[in-house]
Design a protein around this motif. Structure first.
Motif, PDB file in Angstrom:
ATOM      1  N   THR A 138     -37.519 -94.494  54.553  1.00 19.71           N
ATOM      2  CA  THR A 138     -36.120 -94.756  54.841  1.00 19.71           C
ATOM      3  C   THR A 138     -35.265 -94.199  53.716  1.00 19.71           C
ATOM      4  O   THR A 138     -35.494 -94.495  52.544  1.00 19.71           O
ATOM      5  CB  THR A 138     -35.863 -96.270  54.969  1.00 19.71           C
ATOM      6  OG1 THR A 138     -36.743 -96.783  55.960  1.00 19.71           O
ATOM      7  CG2 THR A 138     -34.426 -96.533  55.381  1.00 19.71           C
ATOM      8  N   LEU A 145     -29.152 -94.946  53.338  1.00 14.52           N
ATOM      9  CA  LEU A 145     -28.925 -95.589  54.629  1.00 14.52           C
ATOM     10  C   LEU A 145     -28.027 -96.801  54.461  1.00 14.52           C
ATOM     11  O   LEU A 145     -28.316 -97.684  53.667  1.00 14.52           O
ATOM     12  CB  LEU A 145     -30.260 -96.035  55.231  1.00 14.52           C
ATOM     13  CG  LEU A 145     -30.197 -96.731  56.593  1.00 14.52           C
ATOM     14  CD1 LEU A 145     -29.802 -95.708  57.652  1.00 14.52           C
ATOM     15  CD2 LEU A 145     -31.513 -97.371  56.944  1.00 14.52           C
ATOM     16  N   CYS A 182     -29.833 -98.976  63.237  1.00 15.12           N
ATOM     17  CA  CYS A 182     -29.407 -98.478  61.931  1.00 15.12           C
ATOM     18  C   CYS A 182     -28.155 -97.628  62.108  1.00 15.12           C
ATOM     19  O   CYS A 182     -27.708 -97.387  63.228  1.00 15.12           O
ATOM     20  CB  CYS A 182     -30.521 -97.689  61.241  1.00 15.12           C
ATOM     21  SG  CYS A 182     -30.906 -96.104  62.002  1.00 15.12           S
ATOM     22  N   VAL A 215     -32.932-105.193  58.298  1.00 19.04           N
ATOM     23  CA  VAL A 215     -32.420-104.379  59.401  1.00 19.04           C
ATOM     24  C   VAL A 215     -32.282-105.231  60.657  1.00 19.04           C
ATOM     25  O   VAL A 215     -33.092-106.132  60.907  1.00 19.04           O
ATOM     26  CB  VAL A 215     -33.352-103.177  59.680  1.00 19.04           C
ATOM     27  CG1 VAL A 215     -33.293-102.176  58.549  1.00 19.04           C
ATOM     28  CG2 VAL A 215     -34.789-103.648  59.890  1.00 19.04           C
TER      29      VAL A 215
END
Length: 301
Positions: free
Chosen positions: A19, A23, A286, A35
Motif C-alpha cells: 500500500t 494513500l 480506498c 480501511v
C-alpha cells in the motif's frame, strides 16, 4: 510518480498487497492503516409485482401471463440460484442446444430433513404455478417460469440478475437470506456463509453483501478427487467458492513497515476519487493517492 522515498509494506493481513504510503486515510482516526469495508447503498425501488409472459405454443389453454408478488419473486430467485435447475440447462452448455423431451420443467432441490423445507413449500405454493412435492424437493412444468430462469444457466455459471443488484438493501438482503437457505449456513456469530461452484455467482454475492450494508470475502477451495455416493470416484471436481459475511466496518492492514523503493507508483483515478478494490477475494474502500500530492503541491505554492 517516480522516485517515491518509500512505500508502506505489510504481510498484509487483510489486503495481501503493498500500500502506497501516500494513500489518504479513510479510517476512523485510530490508525492511518484502518480501511473501511462497508458502505451505504441506496438502490432502486422495485414494482409491487412482476409479470411473467407465457407465449401460446398452440397446445392447450394457458394464461397469457402470470403475476408474481415482487417479494416472492426475489425470494424465489435467491432460492433458485442456490438450489434450482431448469430442464435443458446442462445440455445447452454441453451441446449448444436443448435435446431433452422434458421441456419447461423447473426444479428446486431440498431434502426432507432440511429445516427450511416448510418455508420453501409455503413460498412455492404461494406462486401461481402448479408445484409438485417429491422426496428430493419440488418441481413444476411452466413455460413462463422456465423462460424466466433458463438464462441464469447451470450450477457452474449461475449469476445474480442485474435488477436484483440494483435494488434497495432490504430487497437485496431478502435475496441473500433465501440463497443461504439453499446453499449456505448461519455461523455461530450470526453472520452468513454462502457456498457455490459458480465463480460469477460468488462475485455477485460478495457485491450483494456490500450493498446490503455488511461486507464479505471470497475464498476458493479445490477439492481433491474422491468417492461420492453410489461407489463412484469423482475426478472432475469443480472448485468451491465460499462467500463469508463480515460485520466489521473497518479492518487493519496488520503490521506494516517502510521499505526503500525507487520506481513507478501507479494510482487508478476515478471522478469521485473513491475506489472499491479487491485482491485475493478481499475487498475494501480506498481513495486516490494523487490527492495527497495535490494538497502538498498546492501548499508549497
Amino acid at each position: 510518480k517516480r522516485g517515491a522515498p518509500s512505500v508502506v509494506h505489510g504481510p498484509i493481513e487483510f489486503l495481501d498487497a503493498a500500500t502506497v504510503a501516500a494513500l489518504p486515510s479513510m479510517g476512523k482516526g485510530v490508525s492511518p492503516f484502518q480501511v473501511p469495508l462497508q458502505s451505504t447503498w441506496m438502490g432502486n425501488e422495485l414494482p409491487a409485482a412482476v409479470t411473467l409472459a407465457c407465449p401460446w405454443s398452440g397446445r392447450g389453454v394457458k394464461p397469457a401471463s402470470y403475476r408474481v408478488a415482487m417479494d416472492d419473486w426475489i425470494a424465489f430467485l435467491g432460492l433458485y440460484v442456490a438450489e434450482g435447475c431448469a430442464s435443458g440447462v446442462m445440455e445447452q452448455a454441453k451441446y449448444g442446444q436443448v435435446t431433452s423431451s422434458r421441456q419447461y420443467q423447473v426444479y428446486i432441490s431440498q431434502v426432507k430433513t432440511s429445516p427450511h423445507r416448510d418455508a420453501i413449500r409455503d413460498l412455492l405454493f404461494r406462486m401461481p404455478f402448479k408445484w409438485r412435492e417429491i422426496d428430493t424437493g419440488f418441481y413444476c412444468v411452466s413455460k413462463a417460469l422456465h423462460t424466466a430462469v433458463f438464462p441464469l444457466g447451470n450450477k457452474y455459471e449461475k449469476y445474480v440478475p442485474a435488477f436484483v443488484k440494483e435494488a434497495t438493501p432490504p430487497v437485496i438482503r431478502s435475496f441473500i437470506e433465501w440463497a443461504v437457505k439453499g446453499d449456505g449456513c448461519v455461523r455461530p456469530t450470526g453472520l452468513l456463509t454462502y457456498t457455490t461452484t459458480s465463480k460469477r455467482l460468488a462475485d455477485d454475492m460478495q457485491e450483494l453483501f456490500q450493498k446490503s450494508g455488511t461486507a464479505a470475502s471470497v475464498s476458493r477451495y479445490d477439492r481433491p478427487p474422491g468417492p461420492v455416493p453410489g461407489g463412484r470416484v469423482c475426478t472432475n471436481l469443480q472448485p468451491i467458492y465460499y462467500v463469508l459475511e463480515q460485520c466489521s466496518a473497518f479492518d487493519g492492514l496488520g503490521k506494516v513497515e517502510h521499505i526503500p523503493y525507487d520506481g513507478l507508483v501507479y494510482c487508478v483515478s476515478v471522478p469521485n476519487q473513491t475506489l472499491y478494490v479487491r485482491r485475493n477475494g478481499k475487498a475494501l474502500w480506498c481513495g486516490n493517492s494523487i490527492n495527497a500530492y495535490i494538497v502538498a503541491f498546492e501548499f508549497a505554492q
